[in-house]
Design an enzyme around this catalytic site. Sequence first.
Site, PDB file in Angstrom:
ATOM      1  N   SER D  56      35.982  25.334  53.243  1.00  0.00           N
ATOM      2  CA  SER D  56      36.033  23.969  53.262  1.00  0.00           C
ATOM      3  C   SER D  56      37.562  23.554  53.841  1.00  0.00           C
ATOM      4  CB  SER D  56      36.124  23.094  52.057  1.00  0.00           C
ATOM      5  OG  SER D  56      34.671  23.123  51.559  1.00  0.00           O
ATOM      6  N   HIS D  58      37.957  22.272  57.285  1.00  0.00           N
ATOM      7  CA  HIS D  58      37.569  22.375  58.836  1.00  0.00           C
ATOM      8  C   HIS D  58      36.816  21.353  59.444  1.00  0.00           C
ATOM      9  CE1 HIS D  58      40.062  26.032  58.225  1.00  0.00           C
ATOM     10  NE2 HIS D  58      38.683  26.533  57.451  1.00  0.00           N
ATOM     11  N   ASP D 111      33.912  35.806  54.310  1.00  0.00           N
ATOM     12  CA  ASP D 111      32.743  35.354  54.597  1.00  0.00           C
ATOM     13  C   ASP D 111      31.771  36.555  54.868  1.00  0.00           C
ATOM     14  OD1 ASP D 111      33.315  32.652  54.530  1.00  0.00           O
ATOM     15  OD2 ASP D 111      34.722  33.201  56.408  1.00  0.00           O
ATOM     16  N   HIS D 220      44.279  29.075  59.564  1.00  0.00           N
ATOM     17  CA  HIS D 220      44.528  28.999  57.990  1.00  0.00           C
ATOM     18  C   HIS D 220      46.068  29.348  57.872  1.00  0.00           C
ATOM     19  CE1 HIS D 220      40.419  30.343  58.208  1.00  0.00           C
ATOM     20  NE2 HIS D 220      40.140  29.650  57.438  1.00  0.00           N
TER      21      HIS D 220
END
Lengths: 214, 214, 335, 335
Positions: D56, D58, D111, D220
Amino acid sequence: MDTLTASDLIDFLEMLSEEMPQHKDRLRELDAQIGDGDLGITIAIGMKAIEEGLAQLEDEDPGMILAKSGMNFNREAASTFGAIFATALMSAGKHIEGKAEVKVSDLPEMVEAAASGVSARGGAKPGEKTILDVLLPMAERLAQEAAAKATMSEAAEAAHETCREALEATKQMEAKHGRGGWLKEKSVGIEDPGSTAICLMVECFARFVAEQTD
Amino acid sequence: MDTLTASDLIDFLEMLSEEMPQHKDRLRELDAQIGDGDLGITIAIGMKAIEEGLAQLEDEDPGMILAKSGMNFNREAASTFGAIFATALMSAGKHIEGKAEVKVSDLPEMVEAAASGVSARGGAKPGEKTILDVLLPMAERLAQEAAAKATMSEAAEAAHETCREALEATKQMEAKHGRGGWLKEKSVGIEDPGSTAICLMVECFARFVAEQTD
Amino acid sequence: MKKLINDPYEFVDETIEGVLLAHPDHLRRCEGSKRALMRADGPIEGKVGIVTGGGSGHIPVFLGYVGPGLCDAVSIGNVFSSPSTDDMLAATKAVDTGAGVLHLYGNYSGDVMNFGMAAEMAEMDGIEVATALARDDVSSAPVEEMDSRRAVAGLFFAYKIAGARAEEGAGLEEVMEAAESAIFNTRSMGVALSPCTIPAAGEPTFTLGENEMEIGMGIHGEPGVRRGEIRPADEVVDEILGHVIADLPFESGDEVAVLVNSLGATPPEELYVMFRRIHAVLDEAGLTIDSAFIGEYATSLEMAGASISLLKLDDDLKRLLHAEAYSPMLPPLGS
Amino acid sequence: MKKLINDPYEFVDETIEGVLLAHPDHLRRCEGSKRALMRADGPIEGKVGIVTGGGSGHIPVFLGYVGPGLCDAVSIGNVFSSPSTDDMLAATKAVDTGAGVLHLYGNYSGDVMNFGMAAEMAEMDGIEVATALARDDVSSAPVEEMDSRRAVAGLFFAYKIAGARAEEGAGLEEVMEAAESAIFNTRSMGVALSPCTIPAAGEPTFTLGENEMEIGMGIHGEPGVRRGEIRPADEVVDEILGHVIADLPFESGDEVAVLVNSLGATPPEELYVMFRRIHAVLDEAGLTIDSAFIGEYATSLEMAGASISLLKLDDDLKRLLHAEAYSPMLPPLGS
Ligand SMILES: Nc1ncnc2c1ncn2[C@@H]1O[C@H](COP(=O)(O)OP(=O)(O)O)[C@@H](O)[C@H]1O
Ligand SMILES: Nc1ncnc2c1ncn2[C@@H]1O[C@H](COP(=O)(O)OP(=O)(O)O)[C@@H](O)[C@H]1O
Ligand SMILES: [Mg+2]
Ligand SMILES: [Mg+2]
Ligand SMILES: [Mg+2]
Ligand SMILES: [Mg+2]
């Protein structure tokens, strides 16, 4: 204490999930230097998930408790570390599938199974600044301890000592995986945050065993 | 110096457009307290526009020079102050339409014409913390000076003195217009930024006349 | 001041150049003006023209709302300052095809004075001009002084509704009435968490303490209703909606459109956290949500904060709100 | 930390709740999962399903790209952290109608590992799964190590193109090829001016000096290619485009789509100032601009900074890029 029963393991995981969140800031800061700074949060959330899952694991054997705790961690705190850690616990748990208790002699192979699982999942090799670099030396040291018929407490203490040395050694490594991999040579000089987390867990384990043994 | 010719006026506007941008930060800070902090920039941009427009005004009479300079200011630095200031200069300029020079006796009516124009444009009344509150006292004082046959230099000095007193008095007023109006009673205690800008211009004018008179 | 800009004094003109280069099929300059833009396919013969404008620093306000179903032209001022009378006049002339022009913009004195002068001049040129001023910020003055209220993001609803009405072929009077109906039924209030810096100023317009927020602050840093310690989103929503709902007032059974607007730095995630609470509060108050608009509809450079606008709908407003509209700079057009 | 949030640990779930309340006709939860969402009208019988997901923080990435002509479902992680295997599996199962599922997301190891586990499990359930990993950030690794590159805003192009291909009725293999074609022809690089704060962390992930910027920083806060004094926008654009153009390389005669993305706090005005220069540089390099996408396409909470992505087009990519797509959370769909 010579073996760990299912209920010992649950007690330990309870203690662990109480303690680990206290290292949140330290892990966050470490991960911020070499990654994205979320490891502290990952640990805090994941450990809470482990703790909340324990009630449902009371009738399971130690292998299942480990495996399911790993899955619980990664369900709530999925991440690189989450997937790796879940894989490690699942692999270790699988190794003792069906056994009612964990003996000192099980430990080296459990850690080695964990390392193999991690390597298969993430493709890392030793020396690439991942948790493999603390898992493999610990497996080796535990094999020596088991061969020397160490007590659970001696084995845990020894594992922790080796883990700390191995963690220190990760400082000199160049990261090849995850976010640290993008830092290349700039990752040298900083210890691997994932390995720091493992070390803190092993330290907690050694303390748990010592307390139980007193 | 008893009168201002077109070329005097151009010299003055040149000096004014050099000097006013130096007050940018002070005006910005003042306007930030009571409005949106753009007045310093408005003045800097608008004065630059006046300066750049002067070359085209060399063949005009004083009234036209004033009116067109006002329009030039507001073209590049449109804003509340820009519209009000342009209206003031256009009204004052219109009052001396066609005259070749400005006498001391013209000044009170010019400033009064400016005040009427401003009031018609923005709907402000005296005491509402706008530039009207320095224009009207100046018009009155200039009328006294003209009646007393003051020199241009004396008149300018007197106007500046009155302007500063009037500016001080705006501190006690509650703003009713523009952004200051939304502050209501909280606008009390701070001088009106637009009036500060007018005062700085009058001060510059007084200095200009004094220098020319030496 | 950390900005991706060049010369601060060229900021606005460079922004406009970028917009024209990015959207050449959509926007072009109005004849004879650097700071007035219009629909590339305009003027639209026989359609009432809608001209807006105001200071820079609020994209998509103002130039992002030019397009089919929206405005026809825009005049662009310096950051947070009014456009010039000349540019407003150029925009007005460029879009008039005899059907008249609506000046639709926010109630700020610089804009009002300059648009006022432009309207006077356009009328001298035989162009019929009507004016509608958005005044949705309930924190700027009590409801009895509605005429002195300023505009914030609720202007979006007026654009959408007047734009659709003009597109339907309505006359100037009717388009103005649609705009006013949107304006009178829209109420907004915001909260600011951190300031922004006008590039040419180089320093923030105001300061807020490390833990402070200001409820009701305007989009140029105008004073709000209360400054205090920063509170959880739910409490902030409750406080804002308390003022907003009581103002119209919105009453049980009303159907509303909701606009949750970021001032710039506040990320969409936080707007959705707020919306969650808004939904609960409106539910509680008996208000039905017809549609939700969540994103950046009126910004203040990099200010952190948000505003909530409610539009009370009737059948006409609903039809117009959901009519087609397009601009390449438009935020999402609703749920 | 100045945020409009409640409990930082509830931030992600409250965001999702808000999204579902705001867009009930568009999105719903996948069966049995709190953190997997899908098209409300899905699954679409016979269509290849596209599942995306990631951390989360973005928005509009990732859940804003679910809709017709885009993805079919999304799994949502904590801020900047991977979604769980379970949620990815739930999303995959929910959208499969037998035509297979493409996992399309950014190349981040959390991911990749979790999607990998989900794919293995879906395949055990008889679902055909293909994977395409966006890897557009040229600053993250040399071109020879393209497989270890991370994704930034260029992921948008892959969504748009794979989504359109699936909508056309193409098979899994073809949809994957369209995604890979978009990925291999997209190159991006960003610049960060200020950090952001993960709500549960309470402190910024990294710090940048008062006058510093970092060219090439990831979304990030991953390290970039150069940290230094902040420079005028034109110089920053030149430096970024130097890397981006040389990387594919983009060559004279190529036609490109341009994406200028804000990381959150950088206002649209600055993106347009940048675009002005981008236009000049591409012109100089002989590249033709087919279309420009300017706005927030992939954010990092309230980070200040921007990225530039170029997509080299051929006829297929062009058709797919401009195909219809809809999401109420989508940024403007191009010029
Ligand atoms: N391929 C891998 N194999 C084993 N461990 C890894 C691998 N990649 C990363 N790690 C471990 O994960 C840690 C980072 O975890 P985390 O913060 O969750 O990653 P991220 O935020 O980048 O997704 C590293 O410090 C390292 O110990
Ligand atoms: N209605 C008015 N009549 C006369 N002067 C006014 C009026 N409204 C505002 N002013 C003057 O304009 C000044 C503010 O100018 P400016 O900064 O351009 O306004 P804003 O930024 O609010 O548009 C005030 O200090 C005041 O002196
Ligand atoms: Mg991390
Ligand atoms: Mg001002
Ligand atoms: Mg202003
Ligand atoms: Mg992470």
